[in-house]
Enzyme design. Structure first.
Site, PDB file in Angstrom:
ATOM      1  N   ASP A 167       0.765  -1.247   0.000  1.00  0.00           N
ATOM      2  CA  ASP A 167       0.000   0.000   0.000  1.00  0.00           C
ATOM      3  C   ASP A 167       0.799   1.302   0.000  1.00  0.00           C
ATOM      4  O   ASP A 167       0.556   2.167  -0.825  1.00  0.00           O
ATOM      5  CB  ASP A 167      -0.960   0.023   1.205  1.00  0.00           C
ATOM      6  CG  ASP A 167      -1.924  -1.151   1.203  1.00  0.00           C
ATOM      7  OD1 ASP A 167      -1.661  -2.142   0.495  1.00  0.00           O
ATOM      8  OD2 ASP A 167      -2.929  -1.087   1.914  1.00  0.00           O
ATOM      9  N   GLU A 396       1.072  -8.970  11.680  1.00  0.00           N
ATOM     10  CA  GLU A 396       0.836  -8.563  10.286  1.00  0.00           C
ATOM     11  C   GLU A 396       2.175  -8.336   9.571  1.00  0.00           C
ATOM     12  O   GLU A 396       2.367  -8.763   8.447  1.00  0.00           O
ATOM     13  CB  GLU A 396      -0.009  -7.284  10.269  1.00  0.00           C
ATOM     14  CG  GLU A 396      -0.438  -6.855   8.871  1.00  0.00           C
ATOM     15  CD  GLU A 396      -1.316  -5.609   8.867  1.00  0.00           C
ATOM     16  OE1 GLU A 396      -1.490  -4.989   9.936  1.00  0.00           O
ATOM     17  OE2 GLU A 396      -1.827  -5.261   7.778  1.00  0.00           O
TER      18      GLU A 396
HETATM   19  C1  GLC Z   1      -3.110  -4.252   3.761  1.00  0.00           C
HETATM   20  C2  GLC Z   1      -1.980  -4.813   2.922  1.00  0.00           C
HETATM   21  C3  GLC Z   1      -2.546  -5.664   1.808  1.00  0.00           C
HETATM   22  C4  GLC Z   1      -3.443  -6.750   2.399  1.00  0.00           C
HETATM   23  C5  GLC Z   1      -4.502  -6.161   3.339  1.00  0.00           C
HETATM   24  C6  GLC Z   1      -5.249  -7.224   4.136  1.00  0.00           C
HETATM   25  O1  GLC Z   1      -3.918  -3.400   3.018  1.00  0.00           O
HETATM   26  O2  GLC Z   1      -1.167  -3.804   2.421  1.00  0.00           O
HETATM   27  O3  GLC Z   1      -1.525  -6.246   1.045  1.00  0.00           O
HETATM   28  O4  GLC Z   1      -4.062  -7.469   1.391  1.00  0.00           O
HETATM   29  O5  GLC Z   1      -3.890  -5.306   4.269  1.00  0.00           O
HETATM   30  O6  GLC Z   1      -4.368  -8.020   4.859  1.00  0.00           O
END
Ligand code: GLC
Length: 426
Positions: A167, A396
């Site tokens: 992101d 995460e």
């Molecule tokens: C964030 C990450 C993305 C992922 C999402 C859900 O937005 O950057 O890659 O898919 O979280 O985990």
């Protein structure tokens, strides 16, 4: 790890998957991400398959049940109502029967489905379920090249940073400067209620993310228009390599199932894509770089997006250089692979995709390096990943220097990748 420790770790990972399982899809983690995410689900299916093959197929089928008529597979499916996430359906306004976002995410489905199929104990079930998914995944791949490669160069562009899955990467900073912020409707973020704001994207970045969403919404989410109308068009080597690898896997699978047309269409995409990837190579960095399609220039930003191409069948000399680059990074950070080169002044060890280590990315890089004969570097990445969860749990993402767990906790795809690392391809 002793075999007892391995069994215990797998049991803990399965607990995380079960906790986030909503029956036909799995959420990334409670609170922060309460819906179904595209590439999370596809990678999660690999973990699910170790204890329930049928459930693993369902995970991907649920995602594809929400594919758009034009072939796009959205990055989020909002199966249930929740006010805990922003931007929700009321912002996207995509007009789908079940609300979805209007952008996509890395195309790992073709890879995941082939891996599920190859490893399946229940071959009959796997053939049936794979056969039904084949044309849908092929339609998604076709959509990518039609909508995101209008000039037919063999590489697709992302039109929103969230599509990359990385992101707030440093890769987008320069191009993002050209995205306006005027006219962004007032909003309240929810991610910073669940995680430390210092580990998340900034307010200014958020304004730009939303400007793009409003812009595409005003164009009626018409994919025939969005690419050219977007001030943000980036050719991300990681994103393209995942699509190339998925196309290659889909072609193999289609051949095994006697679907010749799907096989040859995907082989052609692979061939053209691999040849075009050469434009993104940087000898100075020993890795690939993003290309800004609006300026025609490479982006001088050494991120993990340029290392991910090891996942596709890039030339042997390229993968050898990428392996050397990973070794170099291992000398700069205690845990590999950091999402950005720590020597870059813009590197931030704790902020999301601007430095931290992510296990899904490690998994894909290690897989490609191992297949290309760079077993020692691949094992180094696997070891880092396992050390991280042993020290810090199923987070995460992680600080590459200290190993500190960051972002959401009890994270689904992290748990799935741990099972994958421990059980290997057996
Ligand atoms: C964030 C990450 C993305 C992922 C999402 C859900 O937005 O950057 O890659 O898919 O979280 O985990």
């Amino acid at each position: 790890m002793t075999s007892l420790a391995v069994d215990e770790t797998i049991a803990r990972a399965i607990e995380v998957l079960k906790e986030n399982d909503h029956g036909a899809y799995t959420i990334p983690t409670k609170g922060l991400y309460p819906f179904q995410w595209n590439w999370d689900s596809c990678l999660t299916a690999l973990g699910l398959a170790h204890y329930d093959e049928a459930r693993a197929w369902t995970e991907i089928e649920t995602l594809f049940a929400h594919q758009w008529p034009d072939g796009m597979v959205p990055h989020i499916v909002f199966h249930v109502w929740s006010d805990g996430y922003f931007p929700g359906p009321e912002v996207w306004q995509t007009g789908r029967p079940t609300a979805t976002s209007g952008i996509t995410q890395p195309a790992v489905a073709g890879f995941a489905v082939r891996r599920l199929f190859d490893r399946a104990k229940d071959k009959k079930l796997a053939s049936e379920r794979a056969r039904a998914l084949l044309p849908k995944i092929d339609a998604w791949h076709r959509w990518f090249y039609e909508s995101r490669d209008p000039k037919g160069v063999g590489l697709v562009a992302i039109i929103h940073p969230w599509e990359s899955g990385r992101d707030n990467s440093i890769d987008w900073d320069d191009a993002f400067e050209r995205v306006p912020t005027e006219g962004v409707e007032p909003y309240t973020r929810r991610d910073t209620l669940h995680a430390d704001p210092a580990h998340r994207p900034t307010r200014e970045q958020y304004d730009r993310y939303l400007w793009l969403v409003q812009h595409f919404r005003a164009l009626g989410w018409d994919n025939a228009r969005l690419h050219d109308a977007s001030p943000f068009q980036i050719v991300d080597p990681g994103f393209n390599s995942i699509l190339i690898r998925a196309s290659s896997d889909l072609a193999d699978l289609a051949e095994a199932l006697g679907e010749k047309e799907i096989a040859s269409a995907n082989r052609a995409r692979v061939e053209k894509g691999l040849a075009a990837m050469e434009q993104l190579w940087s000898e100075a960095h020993g890795q690939y770089l993003c290309l800004d399609r609006t300026t025609g220039k490479l982006v001088d930003s050494a991120s993990v997006g340029g290392i991910l191409p090891a996942f596709a069948a890039i030339p042997a000399a390229r993968v050898a250089s990428v392996a050397t680059t990973v070794e170099r990074l291992a000398g700069k950070a205690r845990f590999v692979v950091p999402s950005h080169d720590p020597d870059d002044p813009r590197f931030d060890a704790k902020r999301y995709w601007r430095g931290p280590v992510w296990l899904v990315v490690n998994y894909m890089i290690a897989d490609g390096l191992a297949a290309a004969g760079h077993g020692a570097v691949a094992r180094r990445i696997t070891q880092s990943s396992l050390d991280l969860i042993t020290e810090s749990g199923f987070a995460e993402y992680y600080d590459p220097h200290t190993g500190e767990p960051l972002g959401g906790g009890r994270f689904t795809w992290t748990a799935a990748m741990v099972i994958e690392f421990l059980k290997g391809r057996g």
